[in-house]
Design a protein around this motif. Structure first.
Motif, mmCIF file in Angstrom:
data_model
loop_
_atom_site.group_PDB
_atom_site.id
_atom_site.type_symbol
_atom_site.label_atom_id
_atom_site.label_comp_id
_atom_site.label_asym_id
_atom_site.label_seq_id
_atom_site.Cartn_x
_atom_site.Cartn_y
_atom_site.Cartn_z
ATOM 1 N N ALA A 39 0.816 -1.217 0.000
ATOM 2 C CA ALA A 39 0.000 0.000 0.000
ATOM 3 C C ALA A 39 0.847 1.263 0.000
ATOM 4 C CB ALA A 39 -0.923 0.012 1.220
ATOM 5 N N GLY A 40 2.172 1.113 -0.047
ATOM 6 C CA GLY A 40 3.036 2.285 0.000
ATOM 7 C C GLY A 40 3.503 2.711 -1.378
ATOM 8 N N GLY A 41 4.543 3.541 -1.406
ATOM 9 C CA GLY A 41 5.092 4.012 -2.665
ATOM 10 C C GLY A 41 6.040 2.989 -3.271
ATOM 11 N N LYS A 42 6.668 3.397 -4.367
ATOM 12 C CA LYS A 42 7.571 2.489 -5.090
ATOM 13 C C LYS A 42 8.853 2.296 -4.296
ATOM 14 C CE LYS A 42 9.879 1.838 -9.543
ATOM 15 N NZ LYS A 42 11.160 1.484 -8.943
ATOM 16 N N ALA A 43 9.274 1.056 -4.159
ATOM 17 C CA ALA A 43 10.517 0.724 -3.473
ATOM 18 C C ALA A 43 11.557 0.329 -4.506
ATOM 19 C CB ALA A 43 10.296 -0.419 -2.484
ATOM 20 N N TYR A 44 12.817 0.707 -4.265
ATOM 21 C CA TYR A 44 13.893 0.357 -5.193
ATOM 22 C C TYR A 44 14.053 -1.166 -5.209
ATOM 23 C CZ TYR A 44 18.413 0.396 -7.544
ATOM 24 O OH TYR A 44 19.440 0.192 -8.435
ATOM 25 N N GLY A 45 14.126 -1.701 -6.422
ATOM 26 C CA GLY A 45 14.220 -3.147 -6.576
ATOM 27 C C GLY A 45 12.906 -3.775 -6.984
ATOM 28 N N TYR A 46 11.831 -2.956 -7.036
ATOM 29 C CA TYR A 46 10.506 -3.491 -7.340
ATOM 30 C C TYR A 46 9.793 -2.559 -8.325
ATOM 31 C CZ TYR A 46 11.537 -5.977 -3.018
ATOM 32 O OH TYR A 46 12.137 -6.741 -2.053
ATOM 33 N N SER A 47 8.812 -3.125 -9.003
ATOM 34 C CA SER A 47 7.968 -2.320 -9.889
ATOM 35 C C SER A 47 6.537 -2.817 -9.762
ATOM 36 C CB SER A 47 8.439 -2.436 -11.345
ATOM 37 O OG SER A 47 8.286 -3.766 -11.819
ATOM 38 N N PRO A 48 5.552 -1.934 -9.933
ATOM 39 C CA PRO A 48 4.154 -2.370 -9.837
ATOM 40 C C PRO A 48 3.776 -3.264 -11.020
ATOM 41 C CG PRO A 48 4.293 -0.058 -10.508
ATOM 42 C CD PRO A 48 5.683 -0.486 -10.169
ATOM 43 N N VAL A 49 2.866 -4.199 -10.753
ATOM 44 C CA VAL A 49 2.373 -5.096 -11.798
ATOM 45 C C VAL A 49 1.196 -4.427 -12.485
ATOM 46 C CG1 VAL A 49 1.372 -7.357 -12.281
ATOM 47 C CG2 VAL A 49 3.130 -7.118 -10.510
ATOM 48 N N ALA A 50 1.299 -4.271 -13.790
ATOM 49 C CA ALA A 50 0.250 -3.582 -14.550
ATOM 50 C C ALA A 50 -1.093 -4.295 -14.388
ATOM 51 C CB ALA A 50 0.641 -3.522 -16.027
ATOM 52 N N GLY A 51 -2.122 -3.489 -14.090
ATOM 53 C CA GLY A 51 -3.474 -4.028 -13.972
ATOM 54 C C GLY A 51 -3.778 -4.716 -12.660
ATOM 55 N N LYS A 52 -2.796 -4.748 -11.742
ATOM 56 C CA LYS A 52 -3.018 -5.394 -10.444
ATOM 57 C C LYS A 52 -2.576 -4.435 -9.328
ATOM 58 C CE LYS A 52 -2.389 -10.092 -12.232
ATOM 59 N NZ LYS A 52 -1.623 -11.359 -12.087
ATOM 60 N N PRO A 53 -3.462 -3.553 -8.913
ATOM 61 C CA PRO A 53 -3.095 -2.536 -7.911
ATOM 62 C C PRO A 53 -2.527 -3.155 -6.641
ATOM 63 C CG PRO A 53 -5.253 -2.074 -8.844
ATOM 64 C CD PRO A 53 -4.862 -3.429 -9.335
ATOM 65 N N GLY A 54 -1.405 -2.633 -6.177
ATOM 66 C CA GLY A 54 -0.786 -3.079 -4.940
ATOM 67 C C GLY A 54 0.174 -4.229 -5.098
ATOM 68 N N GLU A 55 0.165 -4.915 -6.244
ATOM 69 C CA GLU A 55 1.071 -6.035 -6.442
ATOM 70 C C GLU A 55 2.398 -5.544 -7.001
ATOM 71 O OE1 GLU A 55 -0.268 -9.518 -8.346
ATOM 72 O OE2 GLU A 55 -2.251 -9.508 -7.393
ATOM 73 N N LEU A 56 3.485 -6.114 -6.479
ATOM 74 C CA LEU A 56 4.829 -5.734 -6.902
ATOM 75 C C LEU A 56 5.535 -6.936 -7.511
ATOM 76 C CD1 LEU A 56 6.069 -3.627 -3.834
ATOM 77 C CD2 LEU A 56 5.068 -2.783 -5.960
ATOM 78 N N ALA A 57 6.484 -6.626 -8.387
ATOM 79 C CA ALA A 57 7.350 -7.655 -8.960
ATOM 80 C C ALA A 57 8.795 -7.205 -8.793
ATOM 81 C CB ALA A 57 7.025 -7.869 -10.439
ATOM 82 N N ILE A 58 9.694 -8.149 -8.590
ATOM 83 C CA ILE A 58 11.113 -7.828 -8.406
ATOM 84 C C ILE A 58 11.719 -7.435 -9.753
ATOM 85 C CG2 ILE A 58 13.367 -8.777 -7.783
ATOM 86 C CD1 ILE A 58 11.968 -10.576 -5.781
ATOM 87 N N VAL A 59 12.460 -6.312 -9.751
ATOM 88 C CA VAL A 59 13.232 -5.880 -10.917
ATOM 89 C C VAL A 59 14.642 -6.424 -10.719
ATOM 90 C CG1 VAL A 59 14.058 -3.918 -12.259
ATOM 91 C CG2 VAL A 59 11.816 -3.810 -11.132
ATOM 92 N N GLU A 60 15.020 -7.414 -11.502
ATOM 93 C CA GLU A 60 16.217 -8.185 -11.195
ATOM 94 C C GLU A 60 17.498 -7.353 -11.215
ATOM 95 O OE1 GLU A 60 18.188 -10.961 -9.566
ATOM 96 O OE2 GLU A 60 16.032 -11.140 -9.909
ATOM 97 N N HIS A 61 17.653 -6.454 -12.191
ATOM 98 C CA HIS A 61 18.908 -5.693 -12.226
ATOM 99 C C HIS A 61 19.020 -4.750 -11.031
ATOM 100 C CE1 HIS A 61 16.221 -2.746 -14.238
ATOM 101 N NE2 HIS A 61 17.072 -1.831 -13.796
ATOM 102 N N GLU A 62 17.890 -4.255 -10.519
ATOM 103 C CA GLU A 62 17.921 -3.437 -9.309
ATOM 104 C C GLU A 62 18.129 -4.309 -8.081
ATOM 105 O OE1 GLU A 62 14.447 -0.996 -9.084
ATOM 106 O OE2 GLU A 62 15.017 0.277 -10.786
ATOM 107 N N ALA A 63 17.568 -5.499 -8.099
ATOM 108 C CA ALA A 63 17.757 -6.430 -6.977
ATOM 109 C C ALA A 63 19.229 -6.795 -6.821
ATOM 110 C CB ALA A 63 16.913 -7.685 -7.194
ATOM 111 N N GLU A 64 19.950 -6.923 -7.933
ATOM 112 C CA GLU A 64 21.383 -7.201 -7.874
ATOM 113 C C GLU A 64 22.128 -6.068 -7.177
ATOM 114 O OE1 GLU A 64 23.241 -9.769 -8.565
ATOM 115 O OE2 GLU A 64 21.514 -10.996 -9.130
#
Length: 538
Positions: free
Chosen positions: A151-176
């Motif tokens: 329910a918060g803002g964007k966190a580094y290493g993650y991106s929102p999933v299109a069409g699914k409010p509140g769901e996040l997905a790991i951005v692998e190059h940022e996760a590294e």
């Protein structure tokens, strides 16, 4: 003869960027219909787009309306409904009172002419609506958290999933990058060292152009900062803070909630950092924090460590200058941006005590100019006259207080002499009243009846020159809070730029503060000589 049509202004507002701009056009249209029906001529339209009703600050349309109302540009204000003006009780009442004072009625499309009752009722209902809306939003966010969403803002290493409010997905190059940060910290690298390495590798920062230590450290209580963001270890924590609006500035500020109010939800699918690595980093963070705060206990209220602390600036990047002491008592400074992130090319280290001494010397020479002497004396006599007026105004009241104290003492003593009262209690009461008389007489002002003449009085000039001598002799220690505060009002910035021969020092603010002008003092600081050549116009 045609009847004179009274002038009216229309005001329209919508609250957020999520609402349609068309809303304003609709509001203006219904207001124009009302104006035509009642024979009013619209001479001005004021609009606030995407502006909350919770505050008047930042609402330029409303501020312009109130300003032009004072100038008599219109005789009516038309709005669709009172909640367009404000939903805050105090603000709505304030708008109505100001327009009522100017004899400008508020006409609403839905409810007719506003009066004290309708303003009070709508203000109360608006306040209730805002409070209820806030609670409903909070309840909805709590439901999002219970579903395992964010329910918060964007966190580094993650991106929102299109069409699914509140769901996040790991951005692998940022996760590294996140794992690299944790591993480097666990191996002993400081946040400054890590930030410098990331900038050197040209890795984009989460916000802004460069990485710095604060991006990694953040704030543990609020969960800000990569090293303390629990989502990296697979746990979502929500409701850490409550946002409240400052009534003076209109800005929303956060306040940390009690940990018992936090909502914790496991989110293993969002884990980037292994738990063992996370635990190792948190142990090191606590150890470092303990070492850093160990020597700060018992220092008392915060105050500038040096007369120009916070005013020193790097001439290459505009960042601050970090000050530190070395063995032997010398005080040095270097660009904090270079220290924190390595993104500035300023490698120069500067002797802060020599910069201060040079500024004091130049300031002393400059302030001997007669124009400053006159300015000082004018301010001196103005303050003296103010104190004299206040003493005269307060003198009568203090005299009455002293007279009452004397009367009470005289009555108590007379009763004691006549034998009406006696004993230790009566004697103690007489003694107390006698002390009251002494205290009242002690605070009676000595009224200065000298005329308010501003002249170059020798004693005043001598005191002024003594103050300058204190400055030039380096007796302006940080402990001298009054003198330091005055000096810091005169200086807006001390800009230090490295040159081939030394350090170019530019001082802004002296004339601007005193005379409303803004020339600059500048000179070259070399190894042992200070500013070169000596410069007037400081």
């Amino acid at each position: 003869m045609p009847q004179h049509r009274k002038r009216a202004a229309v005001y329209a507002r919508f609250s957020t960027d999520l609402q349609r701009d068309r809303s304003v056009d609709d509001q203006v249209a219904v207001c124009r219909t009302l104006a035509d029906r009642e024979g009013l001529t619209i001479v001005a339209t004021f609009v606030d787009r995407a502006r909350t009703s919770a505050t008047l600050i930042g609402r330029d349309g409303m501020q312009d309306l109130l300003a032009e109302a004072k100038e008599g540009r219109f005789e009516f204000v038309i709005v669709e409904a009172l909640d367009r003006l404000s939903r805050d009780q105090g603000d709505l009442a304030g708008i109505w009172k100001r327009l009522e004072y100017l004899n400008i009625p508020i006409r609403t499309v839905n409810d007719g002419t506003a009066d004290a009752i309708s303003v009070g009722v709508h203000g109360l209902l608006g306040q209730i609506w805002m409070d209820g809306h806030r609670k409903k939003v909070h309840r909805g966010q709590a439901g999002v958290i219970r579903d395992g969403r964010h329910a918060g803002g964007k966190a580094y290493g993650y991106s929102p999933v299109a069409g699914k409010p509140g769901e996040l997905a790991i951005v692998e190059h940022e996760a590294e990058v996140v794992r690299r940060i944790f591993e480097a910290y666990a191996s002993g690298d400081s946040p400054r060292t890590i930030a410098t390495a990331l900038n050197a590798d040209r890795i984009p920062a989460p916000r802004g152009e460069k990485w710095n230590a604060s991006t990694l450290n953040g704030n543990a209580q609020r969960g800000y900062g990569i090293l303390v963001n629990d989502i990296c270890r697979g746990e979502i924590i929500w409701n850490r803070v409550t946002m409240v609006r400052n009534p003076d500035t209109g800005k929303r500020v956060s306040r940390v909630n009690d940990p018992t109010e936090w909502h914790r939800v496991p989110a293993a699918h969002l884990r980037i950092v292994p738990q063992s690595l996370w635990d190792s980093v948190q142990v090191k963070r606590k150890s470092r924090a303990h070492q850093q705060t160990k020597g700060r206990r018992g220092r008392g209220p915060s105050r500038p460590t040096r007369p120009f602390s916070g005013l020193l600036r790097c001439g290459l990047c505009g960042g601050g200058i970090a000050i530190s002491k070395r063995r032997g008592g010398s005080v040095w400074g270097r660009c904090s941006t270079r220290t924190e992130s390595g993104s500035c090319t300023n490698l120069a280290e500067m002797r802060i005590d020599r910069i201060e001494a040079t500024i004091f010397k130049g300031l002393t020479e400059e302030l001997r100019d007669p124009v400053y002497v006159r300015k000082y004396l004018k301010a001196y006599h103005k303050e003296r006259a103010r104190l004299n007026r206040e003493a005269k105004q307060n003198g009568a009241g203090l005299e009455r207080k002293a007279a009452k104290a004397r009367m009470a003492f005289d009555r108590a003593r007379a009763l004691y002499i006549k034998g009406v009262t006696d004993g230790p209690e009566a004697e103690a009461e007489i003694h107390r009243l006698q002390e009251d008389v002494k205290a009242a007489q002690a605070i009676l002002p000595r009224i200065d009846t000298e005329p308010e003449v501003i002249e170059l009085h020798p004693a005043s000039i001598e005191r002024y020159l003594e103050a300058l001598a204190d400055l030039s002799d380096g007796r302006l220690a940080p402990d001298n809070c009054d003198a330091v505060a005055i000096l810091r009002e005169l200086v807006s910035a001390v800009i230090n730029t490295p040159k081939e021969r030394g350090l170019d020092v530019t001082v802004d603010g002296f004339r601007a503060a005193l005379l409303g002008e803004s020339p600059i003092c500048r000179g070259l600081m070399v190894a042992e000589e200070g500013l070169e050549p000596p410069t007037r116009g400081l």
